[in-house]
Design an enzyme around this catalytic site. Sequence first.
Site, short mmCIF file in Angstrom:
data_model
loop_
_atom_site.label_atom_id
_atom_site.label_comp_id
_atom_site.label_asym_id
_atom_site.label_seq_id
_atom_site.Cartn_x
_atom_site.Cartn_y
_atom_site.Cartn_z
N TYR A 33 -2.09 -1.33 10.52
CA TYR A 33 -2.06 -1.43 9.05
C TYR A 33 -0.75 -0.89 8.50
CZ TYR A 33 -3.92 -1.13 4.24
OH TYR A 33 -4.13 -1.28 2.89
N SER A 64 0.87 -1.19 0.00
CA SER A 64 0.00 0.00 0.00
C SER A 64 0.90 1.23 0.00
CB SER A 64 -0.85 0.00 1.28
OG SER A 64 -1.45 1.25 1.50
P1 NAD Z 1 -11.44 -6.34 -0.04
O1 NAD Z 1 -12.01 -6.20 1.33
O2 NAD Z 1 -12.30 -6.03 -1.23
O3 NAD Z 1 -10.84 -7.81 -0.23
C1 NAD Z 1 -10.12 -8.43 0.77
C2 NAD Z 1 -10.08 -9.90 0.50
O4 NAD Z 1 -9.35 -10.52 1.58
C3 NAD Z 1 -11.46 -10.57 0.47
O5 NAD Z 1 -11.45 -11.58 -0.51
C4 NAD Z 1 -11.57 -11.18 1.88
O6 NAD Z 1 -12.44 -12.31 1.93
C5 NAD Z 1 -10.15 -11.57 2.10
N1 NAD Z 1 -9.82 -11.76 3.50
C6 NAD Z 1 -9.96 -10.91 4.54
N2 NAD Z 1 -9.56 -11.49 5.68
C7 NAD Z 1 -9.14 -12.74 5.35
C8 NAD Z 1 -8.62 -13.83 6.08
N3 NAD Z 1 -8.45 -13.77 7.40
N4 NAD Z 1 -8.32 -14.96 5.42
C9 NAD Z 1 -8.51 -15.06 4.08
N5 NAD Z 1 -8.98 -14.05 3.33
C10 NAD Z 1 -9.30 -12.91 3.97
O7 NAD Z 1 -10.13 -5.44 -0.04
P2 NAD Z 1 -9.26 -4.77 -1.21
O8 NAD Z 1 -9.51 -3.32 -1.10
O9 NAD Z 1 -9.41 -5.46 -2.50
O10 NAD Z 1 -7.80 -5.02 -0.62
C11 NAD Z 1 -6.92 -6.03 -1.10
C12 NAD Z 1 -5.50 -5.68 -0.67
O11 NAD Z 1 -5.14 -4.43 -1.23
C13 NAD Z 1 -5.31 -5.55 0.84
O12 NAD Z 1 -4.08 -6.10 1.23
C14 NAD Z 1 -5.32 -4.05 1.06
O13 NAD Z 1 -4.61 -3.68 2.22
C15 NAD Z 1 -4.62 -3.59 -0.21
N6 NAD Z 1 -4.88 -2.20 -0.55
C16 NAD Z 1 -6.16 -1.74 -0.78
C17 NAD Z 1 -6.36 -0.40 -1.10
C18 NAD Z 1 -7.74 0.17 -1.37
O14 NAD Z 1 -7.87 1.39 -1.44
N7 NAD Z 1 -8.76 -0.65 -1.55
C19 NAD Z 1 -5.26 0.46 -1.17
C20 NAD Z 1 -3.98 -0.04 -0.93
C21 NAD Z 1 -3.81 -1.36 -0.63
#
Ligand code: NAD
Length: 258
Positions: free
Chosen positions: A153, A140
């Site tokens: 985080y 991130s």
């Molecule tokens: P999201 O909530 O849409 O998806 C998260 C996924 O992780 C889901 O499939 C969920 O079921 C799974 N998950 C959560 N806890 C779990 C566990 N204990 N075991 C197995 N699976 C688990 O989130 P996203 O926004 O797509 O984020 C994905 C990644 O991208 C994360 O690592 C997040 O930190 C990173 N990220 C997101 C953003 C953003 O703005 N959305 C920005 C930077 C980084």
Amino acid sequence: MTRTAVITGSTSGIGLAIARALAKTGANIVLNGFGAADEIRTVSDEVAGLTSGTVLHHAADMTKPSEIADMMAMVVDRFGGADILVNNAGVQFVEKIEDFPVDQWDRIIAVNLSSSFHTIRAAIPPMKKKGWGRIINIASAHGLVASPFKSAYVAAKHGIMGLTKTVALEVAESGITANSICPGYVLTPLVEKQIPDQARTRGITEEQVINEVMLKGQPTKKFITVEQVASLALYLASDDAAQITGTHVSMDGGWTAQ
Ligand code: NAD
């Protein structure tokens, strides 16, 4: 040769977009993540429709090392190991440090950092045997800079950056690369849902939530799309990216240039 990709947390958001993009290359796809049985079936069927390879879902909880080991053992049994490992599962909790719940700290460190240690250590031996591998960690902008109230985080995302570099050095001569992607604010279903809620609680318009709250620190004032992150992951997973290792690629609309 059919490659096999394991993408943690791929039932939604960025992980699902990466799974779709890798499926379009004809890879076997191992999905992981939470969801109702019918939702997981729908997602698995959709991804299966994009590839000539096999698509499986493993429900390993990324807070549980034994379940992660089980998932990685299944991948060895079924496909001889992962060629592409995308550590994407992530969770968030926002609170000031003195009130930060200990169980939330533990959960975030487990999912956002330790789970990658567990998947990587299991993925490397088969990758070494094949002399080829791609490890992509979804970090991130918070792997590079901090924001208040996100101690766990930010700590986990900074940690994954260090893990990425260490692994890259250890496997540099084995045809395996390890890199992080550092997205800024990505429009995922989770973020989309927050917009009307925040507008209501703050008493401002949805447009104000987007521009003055969410995208305040993102100079382009535009959300990143999940497809843009997936396209970068696809490149890092390609043969062309063989000399990119031990580093990160930011996709943050200029956030960390400030
Ligand atoms: P999201 O909530 O849409 O998806 C998260 C996924 O992780 C889901 O499939 C969920 O079921 C799974 N998950 C959560 N806890 C779990 C566990 N204990 N075991 C197995 N699976 C688990 O989130 P996203 O926004 O797509 O984020 C994905 C990644 O991208 C994360 O690592 C997040 O930190 C990173 N990220 C997101 C953003 C953003 O703005 N959305 C920005 C930077 C980084």
